[in-house]
Design a protein around this motif. Sequence first.
Motif, PDB file in Angstrom:
ATOM      1  N   GLU A  82       0.816  -1.217   0.000  1.00 19.01           N
ATOM      2  CA  GLU A  82       0.000   0.000   0.000  1.00 19.01           C
ATOM      3  C   GLU A  82       0.850   1.267   0.000  1.00 19.01           C
ATOM      4  N   GLU A  83       2.021   1.225   0.641  1.00 21.83           N
ATOM      5  CA  GLU A  83       2.872   2.412   0.726  1.00 21.83           C
ATOM      6  C   GLU A  83       3.964   2.426  -0.348  1.00 21.83           C
ATOM      7  N   ASP A  84       3.968   1.436  -1.240  1.00 16.55           N
ATOM      8  CA  ASP A  84       4.948   1.352  -2.323  1.00 16.55           C
ATOM      9  C   ASP A  84       6.379   1.403  -1.786  1.00 16.55           C
ATOM     10  N   MET A  85       6.670   0.514  -0.818  1.00 16.25           N
ATOM     11  CA  MET A  85       7.993   0.475  -0.192  1.00 16.25           C
ATOM     12  C   MET A  85       8.934  -0.449  -0.957  1.00 16.25           C
ATOM     13  N   LEU A  86      10.224  -0.265  -0.746  1.00 18.21           N
ATOM     14  CA  LEU A  86      11.255  -1.083  -1.381  1.00 18.21           C
ATOM     15  C   LEU A  86      11.767  -2.084  -0.353  1.00 18.21           C
ATOM     16  N   GLU A  87      11.444  -3.362  -0.550  1.00 17.47           N
ATOM     17  CA  GLU A  87      11.839  -4.373   0.442  1.00 17.47           C
ATOM     18  C   GLU A  87      13.234  -4.901   0.150  1.00 17.47           C
ATOM     19  N   VAL A  88      14.022  -5.042   1.219  1.00 25.60           N
ATOM     20  CA  VAL A  88      15.365  -5.614   1.120  1.00 25.60           C
ATOM     21  C   VAL A  88      15.510  -6.713   2.162  1.00 25.60           C
ATOM     22  N   ASP A  89      16.440  -7.607   1.915  1.00 28.46           N
ATOM     23  CA  ASP A  89      16.744  -8.682   2.861  1.00 28.46           C
ATOM     24  C   ASP A  89      18.255  -8.672   3.072  1.00 28.46           C
ATOM     25  N   CYS A  90      18.688  -8.185   4.208  1.00 30.57           N
ATOM     26  CA  CYS A  90      20.117  -7.978   4.464  1.00 30.57           C
ATOM     27  C   CYS A  90      20.659  -9.051   5.400  1.00 30.57           C
ATOM     28  N   THR A  91      21.964  -9.225   5.388  1.00 26.24           N
ATOM     29  CA  THR A  91      22.611 -10.254   6.183  1.00 26.24           C
ATOM     30  C   THR A  91      22.440 -10.012   7.679  1.00 26.24           C
ATOM     31  N   MET A  92      22.396 -11.106   8.441  1.00 28.15           N
ATOM     32  CA  MET A  92      22.297 -11.017   9.902  1.00 28.15           C
ATOM     33  C   MET A  92      23.654 -10.802  10.555  1.00 28.15           C
ATOM     34  N   LEU A  93      24.738 -11.152   9.860  1.00 26.42           N
ATOM     35  CA  LEU A  93      26.084 -10.944  10.383  1.00 26.42           C
ATOM     36  C   LEU A  93      26.526  -9.520  10.084  1.00 26.42           C
ATOM     37  N   THR A  94      27.029  -8.837  11.103  1.00 29.33           N
ATOM     38  CA  THR A  94      27.411  -7.433  10.941  1.00 29.33           C
ATOM     39  C   THR A  94      28.809  -7.202  11.493  1.00 29.33           C
ATOM     40  N   PRO A  95      29.724  -6.627  10.694  1.00 26.62           N
ATOM     41  CA  PRO A  95      31.072  -6.337  11.201  1.00 26.62           C
ATOM     42  C   PRO A  95      31.049  -5.382  12.389  1.00 26.62           C
ATOM     43  N   HIS A  96      32.009  -5.563  13.287  1.00 27.39           N
ATOM     44  CA  HIS A  96      32.140  -4.724  14.477  1.00 27.39           C
ATOM     45  C   HIS A  96      32.167  -3.247  14.106  1.00 27.39           C
ATOM     46  N   GLU A  97      32.875  -2.893  13.044  1.00 28.23           N
ATOM     47  CA  GLU A  97      33.069  -1.496  12.674  1.00 28.23           C
ATOM     48  C   GLU A  97      31.743  -0.801  12.367  1.00 28.23           C
ATOM     49  N   VAL A  98      30.809  -1.527  11.741  1.00 31.96           N
ATOM     50  CA  VAL A  98      29.507  -0.944  11.394  1.00 31.96           C
ATOM     51  C   VAL A  98      28.735  -0.568  12.658  1.00 31.96           C
ATOM     52  N   LEU A  99      28.684  -1.486  13.613  1.00 36.06           N
ATOM     53  CA  LEU A  99      27.910  -1.240  14.837  1.00 36.06           C
ATOM     54  C   LEU A  99      28.650  -0.338  15.814  1.00 36.06           C
ATOM     55  N   LYS A 100      29.957  -0.225  15.660  1.00 35.60           N
ATOM     56  CA  LYS A 100      30.713   0.774  16.420  1.00 35.60           C
ATOM     57  C   LYS A 100      30.333   2.162  15.919  1.00 35.60           C
ATOM     58  N   THR A 101      30.264   2.308  14.596  1.00 33.12           N
ATOM     59  CA  THR A 101      29.900   3.597  14.002  1.00 33.12           C
ATOM     60  C   THR A 101      28.473   3.981  14.369  1.00 33.12           C
ATOM     61  N   SER A 102      27.549   3.030  14.349  1.00 30.14           N
ATOM     62  CA  SER A 102      26.140   3.327  14.637  1.00 30.14           C
ATOM     63  C   SER A 102      25.885   3.642  16.103  1.00 30.14           C
ATOM     64  N   GLY A 103      26.834   3.303  16.966  1.00 29.55           N
ATOM     65  CA  GLY A 103      26.673   3.570  18.397  1.00 29.55           C
ATOM     66  C   GLY A 103      26.239   2.382  19.209  1.00 29.55           C
ATOM     67  N   HIS A 104      25.952   1.246  18.563  1.00 28.32           N
ATOM     68  CA  HIS A 104      25.454   0.081  19.296  1.00 28.32           C
ATOM     69  C   HIS A 104      26.514  -0.538  20.208  1.00 28.32           C
ATOM     70  N   VAL A 105      27.767  -0.523  19.792  1.00 25.40           N
ATOM     71  CA  VAL A 105      28.826  -1.126  20.618  1.00 25.40           C
ATOM     72  C   VAL A 105      28.936  -0.407  21.955  1.00 25.40           C
ATOM     73  N   ASP A 106      28.760   0.910  21.935  1.00 25.05           N
ATOM     74  CA  ASP A 106      28.935   1.694  23.159  1.00 25.05           C
ATOM     75  C   ASP A 106      27.651   1.889  23.950  1.00 25.05           C
ATOM     76  N   LYS A 107      26.495   1.855  23.266  1.00 21.47           N
ATOM     77  CA  LYS A 107      25.275   2.306  23.939  1.00 21.47           C
ATOM     78  C   LYS A 107      24.132   1.302  23.970  1.00 21.47           C
ATOM     79  N   PHE A 108      24.283   0.138  23.332  1.00 20.13           N
ATOM     80  CA  PHE A 108      23.167  -0.804  23.255  1.00 20.13           C
ATOM     81  C   PHE A 108      23.200  -1.718  24.480  1.00 20.13           C
ATOM     82  N   SER A 109      22.793  -1.170  25.620  1.00 19.29           N
ATOM     83  CA  SER A 109      22.959  -1.887  26.890  1.00 19.29           C
ATOM     84  C   SER A 109      21.712  -1.770  27.754  1.00 19.29           C
ATOM     85  N   ASP A 110      21.559  -2.757  28.658  1.00 21.84           N
ATOM     86  CA  ASP A 110      20.624  -2.686  29.769  1.00 21.84           C
ATOM     87  C   ASP A 110      21.428  -2.820  31.054  1.00 21.84           C
ATOM     88  N   PHE A 111      20.783  -2.527  32.188  1.00 22.90           N
ATOM     89  CA  PHE A 111      21.475  -2.603  33.479  1.00 22.90           C
ATOM     90  C   PHE A 111      21.087  -3.878  34.214  1.00 22.90           C
TER      91      PHE A 111
END
Length: 660
Positions: free
Chosen positions: A63-92
Amino acid sequence: MATTKTGEPLDRATLDTILRRRLFYTPSFEIYGGVSGLYDYGPPGCALQANLIDLWRKHFVLEEDMLEVDCTMLTPHEVLKTSGHVDKFSDFMCKDPKTGEIFRADHLVEEVLEARLKGDKEARGLEAGKVEETAEEIKGAEDKKKRKKKVKDIKVVKLSDEKVQEYEEILAKIDNYDGDQLGELILKHEIHNPVTGGPLNPPIAFNLMFGTSIGPSTNMPGFLRPETAQGQFLNFSKLLEFNNLRMPFASASIGKSFRNEISPRQGLLRVREFLMAEIEHFVDPENKAHPNFKDVEHIKLKFLPKDVQEQGKTELIEKTVGEAVQSGMVDNQTLGYFLARIALFLEKIGIDQNKIRFRQHMANEMAHYATDCWDAELQTSYGWIECVGCADRSAYDLTVHAKKTNTDLNVVETLAEPKRYEAWEAEIDKKKFGPKFKKDAKAVEEALLALDQTQLEKFAEELKAGSFKINVPSLGEVELTPELLTITKQQKIEHTRSYVPNVIEPSFGIGRILYALMEHSFWTRPEDALRGVLSFPPVVAPTKALIVPLSSNPVFNPLIAELMKKMRQAGISNRVDASSATIGKRYARNDELGTPFGVTVDFQSVKDNTVTLRDRDTMKQVRGTIDEVVGAIKNVVDGVETWDDIKGRLKVFEGQELEE
């Protein structure tokens, strides 16, 4: 208190028993003792999930004319370091130093305070003589003394009014506390290990990502992705080109994500591997209007804005989406548009509209990338559970990935009219600049290019007086003189505009939605509390129709084969139950599976090619030819007709009692 569709108290244990017995889901590796937070879906669970995803694709991607993609589940450390997940994706988490048991800090505080409030209500109910409102253990006590003794045994304690108010305010803001604040709450309110009563260590941050290495060596560390979003951001320029450079547009992705939950204790609601469906809607940061906003602005939603939560309250504000955007409560039209579309989707799949709210994130819980975020929360026996998040991620992701990789992720658009303006500009004399700074020339030049218009104007005045100094990373202060450069105001004409898109992201936790749907759909027959029913809407029900021969007489076989063939040709999933159980029991078994229709083949069918059609929820039946019944089921599944429509045009069947 969680309730069923009929308003009765929900017995979670009964529902869970049915879901596991009928193989909607089962603990993974169960014969090895199982692993907390990991589950397998059985046939009806798989079918329910597949139908929900199919409807999601039609509702959003198509209905929204979206572009579907299917990306890999494995992600290099550098990508998630850049996105902030390595430093901030935490619970206590908190650890019991004696037993080694681990607790998620915010959940522990929430569970303990909610239990104390429940005990307070039971104690107050006891004082008022409302024995029926007390805990199960005190029911049946004959006199007040016995009741009080039972209450003491199960730690039902009356709290002061001030303490009740304090607990309620803490719970209203539970998502807004950081690790230090959670530690203070645990100490102040004497929250210990609920089983042993032992003290706990202070909360510490725990990163939720599963680490791994890519390849046979450890030279490329990586993670199992915690979300599907990053693959969409990294493919942005290719998607923009595929879309013929047209903005705005949206991409979508459905796939598994992984989070190493600290202490998963809520069944399908908190798992370590789960299916997500995420949308990234790329939009001009200067124009976040949505062309279809008028289609949804009238839709009313129940909002819990951040300012209400910060006051320690949970009262909902009911407004139309248009009013929420106009008042500024929801940041922009595109964000409001997707909140409405999320609500419409949840209604379509069968979520109880009295058990949904949209809660705005408070400051401390807001993701590092978000400027505004709302969660669609569904009420379950576990409380209010976040099932869909809808965030304005600003330009954060594209900006950090572009900077890290030195890749242009901008959108360039041609202006309808050229833009004329004046701008300060620094012009370097390269013949003198290079010999002056030698190997540092590039660093100095980059520092100059990074200056904004205000700084350039200031330095132009200083240059007239003789020189100015700028700070260059790794070099410190560098003095620049008129023989090295000039700074002048230039006439500029721009025919294009370049910008980094902002992103509105609706993110769906499919497993949580499935579980909430199961709770919202569950009820029991008033005449028999043991007869559970899952009233899934036909469009998402795992199986649409049960074919039930009156007996095992082979005379029915040709009709059964004809029914199966015609239903499958019409895209109607069906099963045959030719067991020796009574028809009532066979229908009851499939009511537990959520099958909306039953088709009975009897001796009258052999004579005139007619069959009965039974509705799961009302148990009413009509009769028609095989083609009429198959067409009726098809129409209801497709949303063309309702059961009342079918009942109005086919003959009501009252001849044979088929229920026990």
